[in-house]
Design an enzyme around this catalytic site. Structure first.
Site, PDB file in Angstrom:
ATOM      1  N   ASP A 166      13.825 -28.936   6.691  1.00 55.34           N
ATOM      2  CA  ASP A 166      12.928 -29.371   5.618  1.00 55.34           C
ATOM      3  C   ASP A 166      11.976 -30.418   6.196  1.00 55.34           C
ATOM      4  O   ASP A 166      12.374 -31.555   6.450  1.00 55.34           O
ATOM      5  CB  ASP A 166      13.720 -29.967   4.451  1.00 55.34           C
ATOM      6  N   LYS A 229       8.168 -26.581  -0.883  1.00 62.01           N
ATOM      7  CA  LYS A 229       9.086 -27.435  -1.643  1.00 62.01           C
ATOM      8  C   LYS A 229       8.293 -28.567  -2.281  1.00 62.01           C
ATOM      9  O   LYS A 229       7.377 -29.111  -1.675  1.00 62.01           O
ATOM     10  CB  LYS A 229      10.155 -27.966  -0.686  1.00 62.01           C
ATOM     11  N   LYS A 265      11.175 -24.186  -3.613  1.00 60.93           N
ATOM     12  CA  LYS A 265      12.262 -25.145  -3.827  1.00 60.93           C
ATOM     13  C   LYS A 265      11.754 -26.350  -4.605  1.00 60.93           C
ATOM     14  O   LYS A 265      11.044 -27.192  -4.054  1.00 60.93           O
ATOM     15  CB  LYS A 265      12.840 -25.602  -2.484  1.00 60.93           C
TER      16      LYS A 265
END
Length: 329
Positions: A166, A229, A265
Site C-alpha cells: 500500500d 485506495k 479500497k
C-alpha cells in the site's frame, strides 16, 4: 474503441484476475475527467436509506464484507505478539460456533496489513492460511521521505514477504496539477513492487476537490495501480461515499477503456456493519458483482470486524452480546 492492454497474471491466493499493466499517460483523458459535487452528494445520500437487507440476506452480505477486510494494525506500539493475535483473528474472524451455524467454517479476512517491521511475524503466523500480508510503504502516511528511500522501502517489504504493498502518492503533484510527475512516481512504485500487488493511497481528504480525486484515480491506474485506495486512515477526512462514488466511476471508465479491472479500497472511519453493507451496495450498483470479491474490493479496517461479529450473533440468537465477547486482538 477499447484499448487492449497486455496483461500478466500474478495471482494472490484468492484470485486469477489479470493485473493492471498500465497504459501511456493520456493527458487529454485525464483533463476531461470532472465531478459534479452536488449531483454526487445527492446520489450518495440516497444509498443508506434505499439499500436495506435483513435476516439471512444481511448475514450473507456481512460474511462477504469479512472476506474483503484488510485486518489492520498501524500503531507505534505494535509488537510481534499483537500481530500474532491479529493473524489468529484473521484466520478465524468470527467465533467458531457462529461460523459453523452459518455453514461458513473456512471464512477468513482478505489480508493482514502492517508496517514493514511487522511483516516477518505476520508471514510466519499466516503461513499456509492463504491470507496475504499487505505492508504500508513509501513513507506512510505522509509520503514525504526521499524518493530513493521510498523505492527501497518497497523492495525491502517485498523481500520480507509482503505480497501487497500500500503506497502513498505525493499529494503535491495532484494539488499542483503535475500529472506527469504523479504518473512517473506511480509507475516507479509499480515497477519496484515486482510481482507484489500495489494499492495506491490517494489520501482523498487532502486532495481538495472531487475533480482532483477523479483525475488522480485515472493517472494512478494508467501508471499500473492494481488497486486505488481512499486514505491512510490518518487524514482528517477518510473514506466517504461521495469520494467512493467518484473513484468507482473512474475504475468503471478505465475498465470500459482498457478491459482491465482495477480494485477499490475504502479505508478509515468504516467501523459499523451497516456502513459495510452500504459500501458493498455501492460497489454492486456502480461496478457490478465481479467487484464483490477480495481480489477487487477491500475494506481498510480494524474495528469493523468486531461489529460485524456482533451482528452475526444477533442474527443467530436474537440478542446482542457484549463487545468483549468478540475480542479483535
Amino acid at each position: 474503441m477499447t484499448h487492449t492492454a497486455t496483461a500478466t497474471t500474478h495471482p494472490l491466493p484468492q484470485i486469477a484476475e489479470p493485473r493492471n499493466p498500465g497504459t501511456a499517460l493520456d493527458l487529454d483523458r485525464v483533463m476531461r475527467a470532472t465531478a459534479n459535487r452536488s449531483a454526487i452528494e445527492r446520489r450518495a445520500a440516497t444509498l443508506p436509506g434505499r439499500r436495506s437487507v435483513k435476516k439471512a440476506h444481511q448475514a450473507a452480505w456481512l460474511a462477504r464484507a469479512i472476506s474483503c477486510i484488510d485486518l489492520t494494525t498501524l500503531s507505534g506500539d505494535d509488537t510481534a505478539g499483537r500481530v500474532a493475535r491479529l493473524c489468529g483473528k484473521a484466520k478465524a474472524p468470527v467465533r467458531r460456533d457462529i461460523l459453523e451455524a452459518l455453514d461458513l467454517p473456512d471464512l477468513t479476512v482478505g489480508a493482514v496489513c502492517v508496517y514493514h517491521d511487522m511483516i516477518a511475524p505476520a508471514v510466519r503466523h499466516l503461513d499456509g492460511s492463504g491470507i496475504p500480508v499487505a505492508a504500508v510503504s513509501t513513507g506512510f502516511p505522509a509520503g514525504l521521505s526521499p524518493f530513493h528511500l521510498r523505492l527501497a522501502e518497497i523492495g525491502e517489504s517485498v523481500s520480507a514477504g509482503a505480497s501487497e504493498i500500500d503506497i502513498v502518492i505525493s499529494r503535491r503533484h495532484v494539488l499542483t496539477g503535475d500529472w506527469q510527475a504523479l504518473y512517473d512516481e506511480m509507475r516507479a512504485f509499480r515497477q519496484a513492487c515486482g510481482e507484489a500487488h500495489v494499492k495506491a493511497i490517494l489520501a482523498t481528504g487532502e486532495l481538495g476537490t472531487l475533480r482532483n480525486v477523479a483525475r488522480a484515480s485515472l493517472v494512478c491506474m494508467m501508471a499500473g495501480a492494481d488497486f486505488i485506495k481512499t486514505s491512510t486512515g490518518k487524514e482528517g477526512v477518510n473514506a466517504t461515499l461521495p469520494v467512493s462514488l467518484v473513484m468507482m466511476r473512474a475504475i468503471r471508465d478505465y475498465h470500459d477503456w482498457t478491459g482491465i479491472r482495477v480494485g477499490y479500497k475504502p479505508a478509515g472511519g468504516i467501523s459499523k456493519a451497516k456502513d459495510a453493507i452500504t459500501y458493498l451496495a455501492l460497489v454492486k450498483e456502480e461496478l457490478g458483482d465481479r467487484w464483490l470479491r477480495p481480489d477487487l474490493f477491500r475494506f481498510g479496517a480494524s474495528s469493523l470486524l468486531g461489529d460485524i461479529e456482533r451482528q452475526l450473533e444477533h442474527h443467530l440468537t436474537g440478542a446482542y452480546s457484549a463487545a468483549w465477547r468478540h475480542a479483535l486482538a
